[in-house]
Design an enzyme around this catalytic site. Sequence first.
Site, mmCIF file in Angstrom:
data_model
loop_
_atom_site.group_PDB
_atom_site.id
_atom_site.type_symbol
_atom_site.label_atom_id
_atom_site.label_comp_id
_atom_site.label_asym_id
_atom_site.label_seq_id
_atom_site.Cartn_x
_atom_site.Cartn_y
_atom_site.Cartn_z
ATOM 1 N N PHE A 49 -22.840 45.705 -39.658
ATOM 2 C CA PHE A 49 -22.071 44.691 -40.370
ATOM 3 C C PHE A 49 -22.914 43.417 -40.461
ATOM 4 C CE2 PHE A 49 -18.421 42.268 -41.682
ATOM 5 C CZ PHE A 49 -17.525 43.213 -42.165
ATOM 6 N N HIS A 93 -20.676 48.275 -32.155
ATOM 7 C CA HIS A 93 -20.166 48.733 -33.449
ATOM 8 C C HIS A 93 -21.239 49.444 -34.283
ATOM 9 C CE1 HIS A 93 -16.392 46.375 -32.995
ATOM 10 N NE2 HIS A 93 -17.182 45.585 -32.295
ATOM 11 N N HIS A 143 -18.154 54.577 -34.014
ATOM 12 C CA HIS A 143 -17.677 53.787 -32.871
ATOM 13 C C HIS A 143 -16.156 53.700 -32.865
ATOM 14 C CE1 HIS A 143 -18.055 50.793 -36.140
ATOM 15 N NE2 HIS A 143 -16.986 50.242 -35.587
ATOM 16 N N ASP A 166 -13.272 51.019 -32.093
ATOM 17 C CA ASP A 166 -12.848 49.642 -31.815
ATOM 18 C C ASP A 166 -11.810 49.668 -30.699
ATOM 19 O OD1 ASP A 166 -14.413 48.640 -33.828
ATOM 20 O OD2 ASP A 166 -12.766 48.178 -35.193
ATOM 21 N N HIS A 209 -11.056 43.955 -29.648
ATOM 22 C CA HIS A 209 -11.794 43.550 -30.851
ATOM 23 C C HIS A 209 -10.946 42.690 -31.779
ATOM 24 C CE1 HIS A 209 -14.707 43.658 -34.027
ATOM 25 N NE2 HIS A 209 -13.992 44.443 -34.812
ATOM 26 N N HIS A 261 -6.516 45.782 -39.344
ATOM 27 C CA HIS A 261 -6.736 45.705 -37.899
ATOM 28 C C HIS A 261 -5.478 45.178 -37.187
ATOM 29 C CE1 HIS A 261 -11.085 46.127 -38.757
ATOM 30 N NE2 HIS A 261 -11.176 46.515 -37.496
ATOM 31 N N GLU A 266 -14.544 54.286 -36.699
ATOM 32 C CA GLU A 266 -15.169 53.830 -37.941
ATOM 33 C C GLU A 266 -16.589 54.368 -38.026
ATOM 34 O OE1 GLU A 266 -12.832 49.546 -38.408
ATOM 35 O OE2 GLU A 266 -14.632 49.651 -37.155
#
Length: 222
Positions: free
Chosen positions: A32, A62, A66, A68, A72, A174, A186
Amino acid sequence: MPEASYPPPRPALRERRLWDISPPVHTGAPVFPGDTPYQQQWAATLGPGCPVNVATLTLSPHVGAHADAPLHYSPEGATAGLVDLAPYLGPCRVIHAIGVGPLVRIEHLRHAVAGLPPRVLVRTYQRMPQDRFDTALPAFAPETLSWLADLGVRLVGIDSASVDPADSKTLDSHQVLRQRDLRVLENLVLDEVAEGDYELIALPLKLIQADASPVRAVLREL
């Protein structure tokens, strides 16, 4: 007449097929924007006086496939090492919603929810980009996650880097994860996985302070 053997021999068990649904993690693996990329140095190398190679890794939790953790997206949330492992292991369904646009909506999944198991992985890409970060990544509409929770789903997964659009500042999906106590995976690679039911194995590491954990996500034939 020869005596029968006891106990009788068991028939050989057929080995069930595995699908590795984790992208490769290496220097240059996409992350990201602004996140810590994968980096590796050698703390020790094979040679005179040293019998082993030992790597030192620097990475965001991440990177790659992964999970979360609730921490997070919630200051009171559990860390990756303290979540219940049960949602990450067991029957799951892969549902295809390839090329549906920026958001996976209820109508994109409705065709495949009869007898739904408690884990759902959604394939959105024809070919998941493994060499670059997709700023137009497909994500979940928040109402889709609420609907799946109403159907008894405990874990959702997606083959993009986030359940929310990359430019979202409110992270509405989220927040549904937080409100409905859903677990999430994800960055999965579902390119070679047909729609249908499998066994999911994707356990997070026991990272007691971390907000996420890399996983080696695998599907196994039922």
